[in-house]
Scaffold this active site. Structure first.
Site, short mmCIF file in Angstrom:
data_model
loop_
_atom_site.label_atom_id
_atom_site.label_comp_id
_atom_site.label_asym_id
_atom_site.label_seq_id
_atom_site.Cartn_x
_atom_site.Cartn_y
_atom_site.Cartn_z
N GLU A 96 0.80 -1.20 0.00
CA GLU A 96 0.00 0.00 0.00
C GLU A 96 0.85 1.28 0.00
O GLU A 96 0.51 2.25 -0.65
CB GLU A 96 -0.93 0.00 1.21
CG GLU A 96 -1.96 1.07 1.03
CD GLU A 96 -2.97 1.10 2.13
OE1 GLU A 96 -2.85 0.29 3.06
OE2 GLU A 96 -3.86 1.93 2.05
N ASP A 97 1.93 1.26 0.77
CA ASP A 97 2.65 2.51 1.00
C ASP A 97 3.96 2.66 0.23
O ASP A 97 4.56 3.72 0.26
CB ASP A 97 2.99 2.66 2.50
CG ASP A 97 1.73 2.75 3.34
OD1 ASP A 97 0.67 3.04 2.75
OD2 ASP A 97 1.82 2.54 4.56
#
Ligand code: MN
Length: 742
Positions: free
Chosen positions: A92-93
């Site tokens: 996600e990051d």
């Protein structure tokens, strides 16, 4: 600007220290090659998060390490989960993709990370998306329970380290946590994590009460410990004499559970007697568990007199989440009730670590309620019709409640949530039995469908082929299964009726020379304030819209452009938000004249200056100010986070705010007079209404008064408590309008 100096060398050492602590925590489950896997995951996470920091300023990697440590140490998960926890935020990051993960760690790890990525916060959109997101998370239950367990570890660490977050984020995370994560932890049998999540949420949502109870608990600590020592001394001796190996100790109850008790019984802290429970953990051989627990029970009750109504045997019938234990409440030496919990080491591990520990002992347990429950969740999720928000409501109810055990006529045992009715039982047996149910016999007596079952009831269902599910059934069934089945059958019914309506409408429009097309149908639906064209057909078929209405529509000048309802909602919310933000602060200052913003104080919790509050953007009534401990707050914040605005009081002396006081005392002819004198003469406070109930010499009154702020109110309460005959004075939130957000 503040300059921050970071000692990179020291940080590197600290990271390695934390990593080694993780390895130690996972030691018991490590097999050949596992350590290398974990190291690889750690290196990958370290590299990909390398330039990121948390809100606290710490290196980001502390977070995945801590999540992995919770997974290993507090949930008892193995290597695969540790690897996934270390990598849970990378897709996600960071730039890493699922393909990278799969290449390095294989399909299984990639699947779990995919699940974790999918359910991470889509918070700034709208309510149905939020609920949909929760639903996705629950879907992973059916797929791989480890996704939820790691998600819980992630949430726990975020809650533990929340002090650097902005206030609105704290409130939002806390409310989500009590709304869904704590009940989930409870359902999965993770009692320790559930309690900690509840306490942490309370710390942020009701800081004052939290601190108050914490201080009170501390004050009495030494005295309590002395009491516990004296209480367990004779039990320990007898256990030893009978050669039963056991740990005996006192365990404090969580702050949140004490607070719950105070609210439920409306009693002050001083009157909560069970601030702790005594635990006896036996070290029994597998075939001796049950008999040794009962031996210990017998030792305890030889020493102290048990309360006959408070014996709970969850060893013979474990809870659905796998919990096994023997609970009893006995009269202590100082005339005080004390709860005693008796279980074995194995049972205790299941009680603390829940699901994962349960799996380890799976061979040992014959009937697994948890397996059945997960099976049920799968069934519920399979029902594609149900609206995401409704689904969540139903599901949550089933997360919270305790179970009761009901017998079929042939003696088979069926587990149901408490408050389940005869109709829930019928649906539990089979959906066709539920749909055609007309009554039931409970313990051979005829009862209505809505009859609430009691633990141990034997139930026989009476059916009729003429019966069909009715709308009002939804008012009393509690199981998600019954609700879903009733709703889908009503929907089917409605669909059939709508078919007829469609034909009728087509004819009517023709006679009015209105073209029958989707554009006009949508305009019509909007004109009659209906959500869908199907609702329109249905209303026509039921005669709720007739030719006359249609003529009015035709004549009306408001031929409004058709626009779906939720789009209008979103636009209104956005424009209100913009108007607040334009005042170069994102905090709504209540009472500020310059700010021409339309706000009102919510009737469900009657906030007054000094209360901790937030603003909630409604669709038709501007911004509503609620207290953060409003009974509706949790639901509003967790489902409609994008509509929350920070709010603060400004100084305002002249205004008066309505609030309610509940006063109890000994009935006395002059009491009302004395109370009103204090309120209106001594304090100069206006009274709006008084309701008084008096029963057997006990006086209970509700008084609505106008006060300036919390300080003013506190003084009034203090003074009222001094009136002779008064035993308690508490502020209350008026019970009305606890329900859906609007
Ligand atoms: Mn995380």
């Amino acid at each position: 600007m503040k300059e921050i100096v970071i000692d990179l060398e020291a940080e590197k050492n600290e990271i390695l220290k934390r990593y080694r602590a993780l390895l130690r925590a996972s030691k018991s489950t490590l097999q050949k090659g596992d350590k290398r896997m974990i190291r690889k995951a750690f290196d990958m996470a370290l590299e990909s998060h390398k330039d990121m920091r948390r809100k606290s300023g710490e290196p980001y990697i502390y977070h995945p390490i801590a999540v992995a440590q919770i997974a290993a140490e507090e949930i008892g998960l193995g290597t695969t989960s540790i690897v996934c926890a270390l990598l849970h935020d990378v897709v996600e990051d960071t730039d890493l993709t699922l393909e990278d993960i799969e290449r390095e760690f294989g399909k299984k790890v990639a699947r779990i990370i995919d699940g974790l990525t999918k359910i991470s916060g889509v918070f700034d959109t709208n309510s149905s998306l939020q609920a949909e997101n929760f639903r996705k998370m629950l879907l992973t239950l059916a797929d791989d329970v480890r996704v939820i367990l790691i998600k819980l570890a992630d949430r726990l660490h975020n809650m533990r380290t929340m002090e650097f977050m902005p206030r609105d984020k704290q409130l939002k995370l806390s409310s989500e946590t009590v709304y869904l994560y704590a009940p989930l932890a409870h359902r999965l049998g993770l009692y320790a994590i559930k309690s900690e999540l509840e306490d942490l949420s309370m710390k942020y949502m009701e800081s004052e009460t939290y601190q108050f109870i914490k201080v009170k608990l501390n004050e009495k600590k030494a005295e309590r410990e002395r009491f516990i020592r004296d209480f367990i001394e004779p039990i320990k001796k007898t256990l030893e004499a009978q050669e039963l190996h056991a740990d005996v100790f006192g365990r404090p109850k969580s702050i949140h559970s004490i607070w719950n008790k105070m609210k439920k019984k409306s009693i002050p802290f001083e009157e909560v007697y069970d601030l702790f429970a005594i635990r006896i953990i036996l070290d029994s051989a597998p075939d001796q568990e049950k008999s040794e627990c009962w031996k210990a029970y017998s030792i305890v009750t030889d020493q102290y007199r048990p309360n006959p109504d408070r014996l709970r045997d969850w060893i013979s019938s474990p809870k659905a989440n796998g919990y096994e234990s023997l609970h009893t409440t006995v009269m202590g030496p100082r005339g005080q009730w004390v709860e005693v919990q008796i279980r074995t080491k194995r049972m205790n591990e299941i009680a603390e670590k829940g699901f994962a520990a349960h799996w380890k002992y799976k061979e040992a347990s014959t009937d697994s309620g948890l397996d059945q429950w997960i099976q049920k969740v799968r069934e519920m999720l399979r029902n594609p019709d149900s609206n995401a928000l409704d689904f969540l409501d139903d599901f949550k109810m089933n997360l919270f409640s305790d179970e009761i055990f009901i017998f079929t006529p042939k003696g088979a045992l069926i587990q149901l949530p408490s408050n389940a009715t005869a109709l829930d039982f019928a649906f539990e047996i089979h959906s066709d039995v539920g749909a055609s149910c007309i009554g039931a016999k409970v313990n051979h007596k005829l009862v209505p469908l809505s009859y609430k079952l009691q633990n141990g009831d034997q139930v026989e269902i009476i059916t009729s082929s003429k019966q069909t599910p009715k709308e009002d059934w939804l008012n009393f069934v509690v199981t998600a299964k019954a609700k879903a089945k009733i709703k889908s059958s009503l929907k089917e019914e409605k669909r059939k009726v709508a078919e007829d309506g469609k034909e009728i409408l087509e004819r009517k429009l023709k006679s009015l020379k209105i073209t029958y097309n989707s554009d006009n149908l949508q305009k019509l639906s909007y004109y009659f304030k209906l959500q869908t064209t199907q609702d329109l057909f249905y209303n026509v078929a039921r005669g709720l819209i007739d030719l006359k209405d249609l003529r009015e529509y035709q004549a009306s000048e408001k031929l409004i452009e058709a626009k779906p309802q939720d789009k209008i909602e979103a636009e209104q919310v956005q424009s209100l938000l913009k108007s607040i933000k334009a005042k170069d602060s994102d905090i709504l200052l209540i009472g500020e004249d310059l700010q021409k913003i339309d706000y009102t104080l919510a009737a469900c919790c009657n906030p007054i200056p000094g209360d901790d509050v937030f603003g909630f953007i409604t669709v038709n009534e501007g911004i509503k100010i609620h207290r953060t401990n409003c009974p509706n707050a949790t639901k509003l914040m967790s489902n409609y986070g994008y509509r929350i605005v920070k709010a603060r009081w400004t100084n305002q002396q002249e205004l008066a705010f309505l609030t309610g006081l509940r006063i109890t005392g000994i009935d006395d002819v002059g009491l009302i007079n004395k109370l009103t004198t204090v309120i209106s003469t001594d304090f100069g406070v206006n009274i709006r209404s008084i309701t008084v109930d008096s029963d057997n010499g006990i006086f209970e009154g509700s008084i609505m008064v106008y006060v300036n702020d919390t300080q003013h109110l506190d003084n009034l309460i203090k003074r009222l408590k001094m009136v002779r005959g008064v035993t308690a004075v508490t502020r209350f939130d008026s019970p009305q309008s606890i329900g859906r957000a609007s």
